[in-house]
Write a protein that holds these residues in place. Structure first.
Motif, short mmCIF file in Angstrom:
data_model
loop_
_atom_site.label_atom_id
_atom_site.label_comp_id
_atom_site.label_asym_id
_atom_site.label_seq_id
_atom_site.Cartn_x
_atom_site.Cartn_y
_atom_site.Cartn_z
N ASN A 105 42.00 27.94 40.90
CA ASN A 105 40.64 27.81 41.72
C ASN A 105 40.51 26.55 42.60
OD1 ASN A 105 37.72 26.99 41.96
ND2 ASN A 105 37.66 29.32 40.97
N LEU A 106 40.46 26.82 43.79
CA LEU A 106 40.63 25.78 44.66
C LEU A 106 39.42 24.75 44.45
CD1 LEU A 106 42.41 24.98 47.11
CD2 LEU A 106 40.72 26.13 48.50
N ARG A 130 36.20 35.90 52.08
CA ARG A 130 36.95 36.28 50.93
C ARG A 130 37.31 37.72 51.08
NH1 ARG A 130 35.16 33.07 45.85
NH2 ARG A 130 35.70 35.03 44.84
N THR A 131 38.63 38.08 50.55
CA THR A 131 38.82 39.50 50.93
C THR A 131 39.10 40.40 49.81
OG1 THR A 131 41.25 38.88 50.71
CG2 THR A 131 40.36 38.61 53.01
N ILE A 132 39.01 39.80 48.57
CA ILE A 132 39.53 40.54 47.43
C ILE A 132 38.06 41.03 46.82
CG2 ILE A 132 40.35 40.41 45.13
CD1 ILE A 132 42.28 38.20 46.43
N ASN A 133 37.06 39.86 46.58
CA ASN A 133 35.60 40.18 46.12
C ASN A 133 34.61 39.26 46.54
OD1 ASN A 133 36.03 37.64 44.85
ND2 ASN A 133 37.26 38.58 43.19
N ARG A 134 33.29 39.33 46.34
CA ARG A 134 32.26 38.94 46.82
C ARG A 134 32.29 38.82 48.45
NH1 ARG A 134 32.32 33.56 44.45
NH2 ARG A 134 32.52 34.34 42.42
N LEU A 154 41.83 32.64 52.60
CA LEU A 154 43.07 31.89 51.87
C LEU A 154 44.17 33.04 51.88
CD1 LEU A 154 41.28 30.23 48.85
CD2 LEU A 154 42.61 29.24 50.87
N GLU A 155 43.83 34.23 51.93
CA GLU A 155 44.97 35.22 51.93
C GLU A 155 45.68 35.41 53.27
OE1 GLU A 155 41.63 35.65 50.77
OE2 GLU A 155 41.97 35.97 48.77
N GLY A 174 31.51 30.10 46.72
CA GLY A 174 32.77 30.37 45.92
C GLY A 174 33.78 28.99 46.09
N ALA A 175 34.82 29.12 45.72
CA ALA A 175 35.58 28.13 45.62
C ALA A 175 36.10 27.43 46.97
CB ALA A 175 36.65 28.32 44.64
N GLN A 176 36.34 28.55 47.82
CA GLN A 176 36.86 28.29 49.14
C GLN A 176 35.91 27.24 49.88
OE1 GLN A 176 35.76 31.11 48.22
NE2 GLN A 176 33.96 31.32 49.61
N TYR A 209 29.99 38.65 41.49
CA TYR A 209 30.75 39.59 42.16
C TYR A 209 30.20 40.77 42.94
CZ TYR A 209 34.36 36.47 40.01
OH TYR A 209 35.28 35.59 39.98
N1 UDP Z 1 39.55 33.62 46.34
C1 UDP Z 1 39.85 34.13 47.55
N2 UDP Z 1 39.38 35.37 48.07
C2 UDP Z 1 38.71 36.20 47.07
C3 UDP Z 1 38.57 35.81 45.75
C4 UDP Z 1 38.84 34.51 45.42
O1 UDP Z 1 40.54 33.33 48.26
O2 UDP Z 1 38.57 37.35 47.86
C5 UDP Z 1 39.91 32.45 45.73
C6 UDP Z 1 38.67 31.45 45.53
O3 UDP Z 1 38.51 30.62 46.50
C7 UDP Z 1 39.13 30.72 44.19
C8 UDP Z 1 40.23 31.49 43.55
O4 UDP Z 1 40.52 32.56 44.38
O5 UDP Z 1 40.10 29.64 44.80
C9 UDP Z 1 39.47 32.08 42.34
O6 UDP Z 1 38.05 32.77 42.65
P1 UDP Z 1 36.91 33.14 41.74
O7 UDP Z 1 36.24 34.15 42.25
O8 UDP Z 1 37.62 33.45 40.36
O9 UDP Z 1 36.20 31.79 41.81
P2 UDP Z 1 35.03 31.02 42.38
O10 UDP Z 1 35.56 31.27 43.87
O11 UDP Z 1 33.63 32.00 42.09
O12 UDP Z 1 34.73 29.64 42.02
#
Ligand code: UDP
Length: 538
Positions: free
Chosen positions: A122-123, A252-256, A281-282, A304-306, A405
């Motif tokens: 997690n970034l 974010r491309t996977i969720n949220r 990030l993807e 989110g972590a990004q 999410y």
């Molecule tokens: N992440 C991402 N794209 C997504 C979902 C997650 O780059 O669509 C990255 C996110 O930035 C983090 C890691 O994957 O570094 C874990 O994401 P998570 O949702 O678990 O944590 P959060 O972002 O809520 O701290």
């Protein structure tokens, strides 16, 4: 070659003899396990037992010598996360004589920094818990230079951001699993164990709901010294004369997800008359993202972590954090706290989706992606009806995960409205002059003189000299604060004055002892220290 071999052997025998004779030596800083870092000579590690080993001899040293308090709860925290019970460090003890019966030690010649990464996937955790603390732990101890080697003992594999850890030293970091391949008993010639917590600004909610740390000790200056180092290592030059201003949407491309991202990008570009680009990030390399963010005027992203990448924004830029439905921005502030650290000089804006019809929920996903199907029906219904996630502890609160999410259709007019309340004209890095805040020293040569008129009136004349550092500074406004306190009383009369002397006559009684406290103030809010208290008798 035989010459080399015999030298190596002599060295090995010398090292082994030194270990047997001197044992392990440990000297630590810090009064508590939570603020302790230890320096060791000849600390060993058994890869079979997966335990660190301390060898006692006539010359060994163990400071602090805690006795059994070493297990209450541990000698120190191996990660920068405070007092987390999965992150404790300790060692087992043996007499050095036991080495005779043990596997032959393999010596690690590099100066070692031994620590745990907290959550390397997690970034936010990577930067906040690991990279910044490692960087500043290395700055604290001069032999932890670029030739030092990092040892990560948390037991995770490299993880997706391992390249970032590699930038901190010229030697490849080693993971716990890899130590097995080096030998059964490893002995670190010189090592430091534990990480400095001095740069961390957020607590994740293990014992109380998450929030900024109580006593933040880092400013934008130290953050930027670190990002400068990282950018040099990534071969990214700061473009001084950046030609074009632009906005970055970090998606974010996977969720949220932001469901109407194209519309959002178009609206931002139109509203601020700026090129607007989207990164993820993807789809982008880490260096490309840093390069783009380090020259951006505005960074827009879902919570989110990004968003920790706002570390790389230039001064004067704006961070816009988007929160899904039912998530109160005030309860989740790692990125707000970062952006508003003193000296970060960033503008921070939070936007929250308040329209239920603009959110898309995923009740049927696995629990760790926010699914709630595993909960009983009543609880599911309560969560779905709720308009705000109540404050909670880390890390598995299903209502929080459910809301975190969600995907969001961003209401563009409402977002632009919120941004416009802060960003009046063009956003972006105005090339600001360094406006570092320097504090005044003590005022000097403070004196007082009393005069009594009759039995009921008196005057107190107080004078002092400017603080020593003021003559080397250009300060917009210099004021002095004087407190006059009658000896033995709890209250005092405060005054703000522009000159270096003043005669007080209000409320001054004859034949009384007054305590006079004086300090200098620069530019209204930079309060200096009080000078030694003056005792004045009327
Ligand atoms: N992440 C991402 N794209 C997504 C979902 C997650 O780059 O669509 C990255 C996110 O930035 C983090 C890691 O994957 O570094 C874990 O994401 P998570 O949702 O678990 O944590 P959060 O972002 O809520 O701290």
């Amino acid at each position: 070659q035989s010459q080399e071999q015999s030298e190596a052997q002599v060295d090995y025998h010398a090292a082994l003899q030194a270990l047997v004779e001197n044992g392990t030596r440990m000297v630590c800083t810090g009064r508590m396990h939570t603020d302790r870092i230890c320096r060791f000579e000849s600390l060993c590690y058994s890869t079979e037992a997966e335990e660190f080993v301390y060898f006692h001899s006539n010359s060994s040293v163990m400071l602090p010598n805690l006795g059994s308090r070493r297990f209450q709860p541990a000698l120190l925290d191996l990660s920068s996360v405070e007092d987390h019970n999965t992150q404790y460090f300790n060692f087992v003890e043996l007499p050095a004589a036991a080495l005779k019966f043990m596997p032959k030690p393999v010596f690690v010649p590099d100066v070692a920094l031994i620590a745990n990464r907290f959550n390397p996937d997690n970034l936010m955790h990577v930067f906040h818990d690991d990279l910044l603390p490692i960087y500043y732990t290395m700055q604290q101890f001069s032999d932890l230079d670029l030739e030092a080697r990092l040892f990560f003992m948390e037991g995770w594999s490299e993880g997706v951001h391992f390249d970032l850890y590699k930038l901190l030293s010229n030697k490849q970091p080693l993971l716990r699993e890899e130590l097995k391949t080096l030998g059964r008993l490893l002995c670190f010639t010189k090592s430091y164990v534990g990480l400095s917590k001095i740069t961390t600004w957020y607590q994740y909610g293990f014992v109380q709901p998450q929030g900024p740390k109580a006593n933040i000790l880092v400013s934008g200056n130290e953050i930027r010294q670190f990002t400068k180092f990282m950018m040099q290592k990534l071969n990214i030059s700061l473009e001084e004369s950046s030609s074009e201003e632009y906005i970055v949407v970090f998606s974010r491309t996977i969720n949220r997800l932001i469901l109407n991202e194209a519309e959002l990008i178009l609206a931002l570009a139109q509203e601020f008359q700026m090129k607007t680009i989207s990164v993820s990030l993807e789809e982008h390399s880490f260096s490309d993202i840093v390069r783009l963010i380090s020259n951006a005027s505005m960074l827009v992203s879902m919570h989110g972590a990004q968003l920790v990448m706002s570390l790389f924004l230039p001064r004067g830029a704006t961070v816009v954090e988007l929160f899904p439905y039912a998530i109160n921005p005030e309860h989740y502030t790692p990125y707000k706290t970062l952006a508003t650290l003193p000296g970060m000089d960033l503008h921070y804006i939070a936007w929250q989706n308040t329209a239920r019809e603009d959110t898309v929920t995923y009740p049927d996903r696995p629990w760790d992606q926010g699914g709630i199907a595993h909960l009983d029906k009543a609880e599911q219904e309560r969560i779905i009806k709720s308009t705000e996630v109540p404050r909670h502890l880390c890390c598995r609160n299903p209502e929080w995960l459910f809301r975190a999410y969600q995907d969001t259709k961003v209401n563009i007019p409402s977002l632009i409205h919120v941004i416009r309340q802060t960003v009046k004209s063009k956003p972006g890095p105005r090339k600001q002059k360094w406006s570092g805040s320097l504090y005044p020293g003590k005022v000097r040569d403070a004196k007082c003189q009393a005069s009594v008129q009759g039995t009921s009136e008196a005057k107190l004349s107080v004078s002092w000299q400017i603080p020593w550092n003021l003559r080397y500074l250009k300060v917009r406004e210099v004021k002095y604060e004087v407190w006059i306190q009658e000896q033995g009383e709890n209250t005092y009369m405060p005054y703000i004055l522009s000159h270096q002397n003043h005669t007080f006559s209000e409320n001054i009684k004859p034949f009384t002892i007054y305590l006079v406290w004086i300090r200098c103030i620069f530019n209204k809010n930079l309060l200096g220290p009080f000078a030694d208290v003056l005792l004045c008798s009327t």
